[in-house]
Design a protein around this motif. Structure first.
Motif: not given
Length: 192
Positions: A11, A120, A122, A157, A163
Motif C-alpha cells: 500500500g 493491498f 488502501k 490496487a 483490497v
C-alpha cells in the motif's frame, strides 16, 4: 497442522502497513514478519535486524550479486530488498510469513512466488496519506514525489488478491477483514 501462508501486504506510504502487522501479532497470530534490507539510515528508534537490516551500499551490492533478495528496488534514493532466506526458512518450518512492501516490490514477489496472498491496504481517502506524508517529510519536493507515487500505487490496487480499506480510527475493522481473508486462504490450503 495446516500449510503455512506467505502473505504480502502493500500500500502507499503512510497507510499503516507496519501498524496493522504489529496489531495482528498482538491479536495472537504467530508469523514471521520478513525484515527488509535497506541502505537508508535508521530513523529514531529503529533497530538493526529488528526493523530493517541497515546495510551500506557495498553490503547491499554484495547481497544482490549473491542473489539473496526476493525483490529489490530503489525508492526515494535508497535501496531496499527482501532477503529470501528468512522467508523460505520460516515457511519450510511451518510458520506463516508476512512481507510488507510497496506495489513495485509486490509485483516482483508475485512473479517469484506463485500463490502468494497479496493484500493491498488502501486509505479511507487520499487526504489520509497526504496528512501523514506531510508530517514525515520536510522537503516540499519529496512530499510532491511521495504523493505522486501514492496516487499511482492506489491506482494499482486491483492487481492484488484482496483490497482492505484501513479506515481512520477503525483499526479493529481492518484487522477483522485481514483475519477473514487469511482464514479463507488457510481453508483453501487445507482442502488442496
Amino acid at each position: 497442522m495446516s500449510q503455512p501462508l506467505i502473505v504480502l501486504i502493500a500500500g502507499p506510504s503512510g497507510v499503516g502497513k507496519t501498524t496493522v502487522v504489529t496489531k495482528l501479532r498482538a491479536r495472537g497470530h504467530d508469523f514471521h514478519k520478513a525484515i527488509t534490507a535497506t541502505t537508508r539510515p535508521p530513523r529514531t528508534g529503529e533497530k538493526h535486524e529488528v526493523d530493517y537490516f541497515f546495510l551500506s551500499e557495498s553490503e547491499f551490492n554484495d547481497q544482490l550479486a549473491q542473489g539473496k533478495f526476493l525483490e529489490n528496488a530503489e525508492v526515494f534514493g535508497h535501496r531496499y530488498g527482501v532477503p529470501g532466506e528468512q522467508v523460505w526458512d520460516n515457511f519450510k518450518n511451518g510458520r506463516d510469513v508476512i512481507l510488507i512492501c510497496d506495489v513495485q516490490g509486490a509485483e516482483s514477489i508475485r512473479a517469484k512466488i506463485p500463490g502468494v496472498i497479496s493484500i493491498f491496504l488502501k486509505p479511507t481517502s487520499f487526504s489520509q496519506i497526504e496528512k501523514k506524508v506531510r508530517a514525515r517529510e520536510t522537503d516540499p519536493k519529496a512530499v510532491i514525489r511521495r504523493l505522486s507515487i501514492a496516487k499511482h500505487e492506489i491506482s494499482r490496487a486491483n492487481e492484488f488478491t484482496h483490497v482492505v480499506v484501513n479506515r481512520i480510527g477503525k483499526i479493529e475493522e481492518t484487522l477483522d477483514q485481514l483475519e477473514r481473508h487469511l482464514e479463507h486462504h488457510r481453508g483453501d490450503k487445507a482442502n488442496t
